[in-house]
Enzyme design. Structure first.
Site, short mmCIF file in Angstrom:
data_model
loop_
_atom_site.label_atom_id
_atom_site.label_comp_id
_atom_site.label_asym_id
_atom_site.label_seq_id
_atom_site.Cartn_x
_atom_site.Cartn_y
_atom_site.Cartn_z
N LYS A 149 16.10 4.04 3.44
CA LYS A 149 15.43 5.10 2.67
C LYS A 149 13.92 4.97 2.78
CE LYS A 149 17.01 6.75 -1.47
NZ LYS A 149 17.27 6.68 -2.94
N THR A 150 13.39 3.77 2.46
CA THR A 150 11.93 3.63 2.51
C THR A 150 11.41 3.66 3.95
OG1 THR A 150 12.21 1.23 2.41
CG2 THR A 150 11.73 2.35 0.34
N ASN A 198 15.52 -1.32 4.85
CA ASN A 198 15.84 -0.26 3.89
C ASN A 198 15.71 1.10 4.57
OD1 ASN A 198 15.60 1.81 1.89
ND2 ASN A 198 15.10 0.27 0.35
N GLN A 209 8.64 6.14 5.48
CA GLN A 209 7.47 5.65 6.18
C GLN A 209 7.31 6.36 7.53
OE1 GLN A 209 7.47 1.41 6.53
NE2 GLN A 209 5.28 1.32 6.82
N GLY A 220 5.25 0.56 10.49
CA GLY A 220 4.17 1.33 9.87
C GLY A 220 3.32 2.06 10.89
N GLU A 221 2.99 1.40 11.97
CA GLU A 221 2.10 2.01 12.98
C GLU A 221 2.85 2.94 13.92
OE1 GLU A 221 -0.92 0.73 12.09
OE2 GLU A 221 -0.03 -0.95 11.01
N ILE A 242 0.83 -1.21 0.00
CA ILE A 242 0.00 0.00 0.00
C ILE A 242 0.86 1.26 0.00
CG2 ILE A 242 -1.97 -1.16 1.05
CD1 ILE A 242 -1.18 0.07 3.75
N LYS A 248 11.51 -5.58 13.17
CA LYS A 248 10.18 -5.38 13.76
C LYS A 248 9.46 -4.36 12.87
CE LYS A 248 11.88 -4.14 17.98
NZ LYS A 248 11.89 -3.90 19.45
MO1 MOS Z 1 -2.93 -0.68 9.07
S1 MOS Z 1 -4.19 0.34 10.23
O1 MOS Z 1 -2.17 -1.82 9.83
O2 MOS Z 1 -3.34 -0.69 7.52
#
Ligand code: MOS
Length: 736
Positions: free
Chosen positions: A631-632, A629, A636, A702-703, A468, A699
């Protein structure tokens, strides 16, 4: 030559960057198939009640219209005849039964879909559909319905107690306060929708916006009671989601029904205002935190209550009070979570679901306590650092949050923080510094990858993962490059297709840990096969000491004992080597408490007369294990920080409760940060391998990228102005 950026820990640019910036990347709505027609939804104009009659005649005779689908004429959905929809597909099913009956559960609920041969004609005809309703009185306001909160069924959100209940009340220094988080809406750039094409009575192909093609496949198969193998889902590119595509929505099922009805492929792309009404949101939440400490700062007790907005037709929960149980050492902790059913669409996880909301309350309260104690908020947190997880009584798999405090404090210049609130100005602005902690479970799920090493020396890896936006494909190529000792440009990772081996949803920050492990294992298996097939060349070397580099395997001691992968295939007359490997988490999750941690630091300016808050500098520090990575991962973290700035200062979806209808459901009135709102954001990583979670030691992040950012800003605003804002967003009216 070995290019370090192509390996684990490098800064490789995205493998799909060119496709994305040139427009070659194809998103679901861009697919065209022969005979394609277009669906447009008709939303309900009441909030609760039943449809008495539906006038579709005008729409049906409008130019280009093929059908107007509603509960009156929609094909029957097999699963809806018997099952409770919430019971299908482990809660990822559509919940509400699309076009099943005449009930209205919320304002804007789709009551019909017009299908026409152009999108414009369908849009026009949809405006001609009218409905007569039997209205019931509705409730959409959380504040006036707090007494209707119910204990959810969800096991993890039952009332929790460690030690004595509400022990904070007995502490020498204590604070107790309420914190309010408004409804927020994901609003990724890409609109939601689906393209559905029946290939036969029990066979279907869809192009979808989804965070998991296998999830979408399973839900469609369950809902239509057709074999899973007969459902093909394509979703190679997703234009952002933030959690909103973690389930199949009723309008997707409606589109599939429409395609059945008109016997042609139907494409539905919902409108921006429908993104607010029918595709989930972060739920409006009222929280209360009580926290007490001894004079030296040691916590005596923490109590955390949350009342969370929910729909009236299914249960949604998130871990709002979860982190309070383990983030600090406190002998006494109790948490309470209630869902408040309202006449509104069901929420869905939105980045940092639960924890982002909970951290606003907990981390604001700790900041408040630090002033009451006259202690530095970092010192207070350090003082209550738990050496092990106090909730599960397990050692951490890794926890470097103290190092993260130090890194961030140094970078932001924490020593410049005014000790007294409202005591320091810079260029005529009040200045303040704030910080807060974030945490999220470091999850890992089962995943499978197929790897094919071809005679031309290229490696193709496939898994039904989704991307995503974080750069999944890029990270997977790096993991493969590392294990195989191959240049990245000879490796391709393909995702987003149900034809590929199983991968879980991209949610809960678990993709690198899950799919990355499968890629790792598949490549390890390839290496082993290569050695077995290599004949005598490597006979003398011990297998576990072999070196894999530049597309060759060699003995570490004898450089001449070396053979190219392509040569091994050639000698064995093999067009390719193929392995499929499933990787599963083991028992480590039972032996260790596994969490990622973040610490956000900000410096703000507050205009003394207008109350406008500007974030001048932000530092986001993550303890997320190995960074595959840099950079990414930095991107994020930066994106999460931007989301946190929106959460703190701007975002709020507003309902006019007289009508139960959103009044700012567009991007002109629902404010999100623009470039001018965003300061320099420094991203720092502790970058220490987690020894237990997976072979890479990574680990998720994203969150944690967003969790803690909003309270860091609220805390900085207090430091700047002496005003404690406990209701987000912190708009100027609250400060003057
Ligand atoms: Mo998420 S809220 O883990 O897309």
């Amino acid at each position: 030559m070995k290019n370090k950026d192509e390996r684990i820990g490098g800064r490789m640019s995205r493998v799909d960057a060119q496709l994305k910036v040139t427009g070659a990347a194809k998103y679901f709505a861009e697919f065209e198939v022969p005979n394609l027609v277009y669906g447009v939804l008709v939303p309900s104009t009441i909030t609760k009640g039943t449809i008495k009659s539906l006038d579709t005649k005008k729409a049906e005779s409008a130019p280009g219209v093929l059908a107007v689908l509603s509960y009156l004429n929609a094909p029957k959905t097999p699963a809806y005849q018997t099952d409770e929809p919430s019971k299908t597909s482990s809660g990822r099913g559509p919940g509400m039964k699309a076009f099943h009956d005449n009930k209205v559960y919320f304002n804007g609920q789709p009551i019909a879909m017009v299908v026409a041969n152009t999108f414009e004609r369908a849009t026009y005809a949809a405006s001609l559909v009218t409905a007569q309703y039997e209205k019931s009185s509705h409730q959409t306001e959380l504040k006036s319905n707090l007494d209707k909160g119910i204990t959810p069924k969800s096991k993890s959100l039952q009332d929790y107690q460690r030690g004595k209940k509400d022990a904070y009340q007995t502490a020498p220094v204590k604070i107790e306060a309420e914190y309010i988080q408004p409804t927020e809406v994901h609003n990724p750039m890409e609109l939601h929708g689906i393209l559905a094409q029946w290939e036969g009575p029990d066979k279907i192909t869809v192009y979808a916006k989804t965070q998991g093609v296998k999830m979408t496949q399973q839900v469609i198969a369950d809902t239509f009671k057709i074999p899973k193998e007969n459902v093909s889902v394509h979703s190679q590119f997703v234009g952002g989601a933030f959690g909103m595509s973690l389930r199949v929505w009723p309008h997707e099922i409606a589109t599939i029904l429409a395609a059945q009805k008109v016997q042609r492929p139907v494409k539905l792309v919902i409108t921006r205002d429908q993104m607010f009404t029918i595709a989930g949101y972060r739920p409006h939440t009222h929280q209360k935190v009580g926290i007490g400490a001894n004079k030296d700062g040691k916590f005596v007790g923490i109590s955390h209550w949350a009342n969370v907005q929910n729909s009236n037709y299914e249960e949604f929960t998130e871990a709002t009070v979860g982190m309070t149980r383990f983030l600090y050492r406190s002998p006494n902790v109790n948490t309470t979570y209630r869902v408040v059913p309202l006449d509104i669409c069901t929420p869905i996880p939105m980045r940092g679901p639960g924890e982002a909301t909970g951290a606003f309350a907990l981390e604001s309260a700790i900041d408040e306590l630090s002033y009451a104690l006259n202690m530095d908020p970092i010192d207070l947190r350090m003082k209550n650092y738990p050496e092990k997880d106090p909730e599960q009584d397990l050692p951490w798999s890794s926890n470097h949050v103290r190092e993260a405090y130090q890194l961030g404090a140094d970078k932001i210049g924490w020593s410049n923080r005014p000790k007294e609130p409202r005591s320091k100005k810079e260029n005529g602005m009040w200045i303040g510094y704030g910080m807060a902690t974030g945490t999220f479970g470091a999850h890992r799920r089962e995943a499978t990858a197929r790897a094919q090493l071809k005679a031309d020396g290229t490696l193709l890896i496939q898994s039904a993962a989704s991307d995503i936006g974080p750069g999944t494909g890029t990270a997977m190529v790096q993991i493969a490059a590392e294990v195989m000792g191959m240049p990245a440009d000879q490796i391709k990772f393909e995702l987003g297709e149900t034809a590929f081996p199983y991968a879980p949803i991209q949610g809960g920050s678990a993709t690198v840990a899950s799919v990355g492990s499968a890629v790792h294992e598949a490549c390890m298996a390839l290496r082993q096969q290569l050695v077995e097939l290599s004949g005598n060349a490597l006979k003398k070397a011990k297998v576990d000491t072999l070196v894999y580099e530049e597309g060759r395997v060699r003995s570490p001691t004898d450089r001449s004992a070396s053979i190219a992968y392509t040569e091994i295939l050639k000698r064995n007359n093999l067009p390719m080597l193929e392995v499929t490997k499933e990787a599963k988490p083991g028992e480590e999750g039972k032996k260790f408490a596994m969490y990622s941690f973040s610490v956000h630091f900000v410096k703000v300016h507050v205009h003394p007369t207008t109350g406008v808050v500007r974030v001048k500098h932000a530092v986001a520090v993550a303890d997320a294990g190995t960074i595959v990575n840099h950079k990414t991962a930095s991107s994020q973290m930066m994106g999460g920080a931007v989301g946190g700035i929106g959460m703190a200062l701007q975002e709020e979806a507003v309902i006019d409760h007289r009508y139960g209808r959103y009044i700012n459901n567009d991007l002109a009135n629902y404010h999100v940060p623009v470039n001018a709102d965003i300061p320099d954001i420094d991203v720092l990583f502790v970058d220490k391998k987690d020894p237990y979670i997976n072979p890479m030691g990574a680990k998720g992040l994203g969150e944690i990228a967003i969790i803690g950012m909003a309270p860091a800003i609220a805390n900085a605003v207090y430091n700047a102005t002496g005003k404690r804002i406990r209701e987000l967003p912190i708009t100027p009216d609250k400060l003057i």
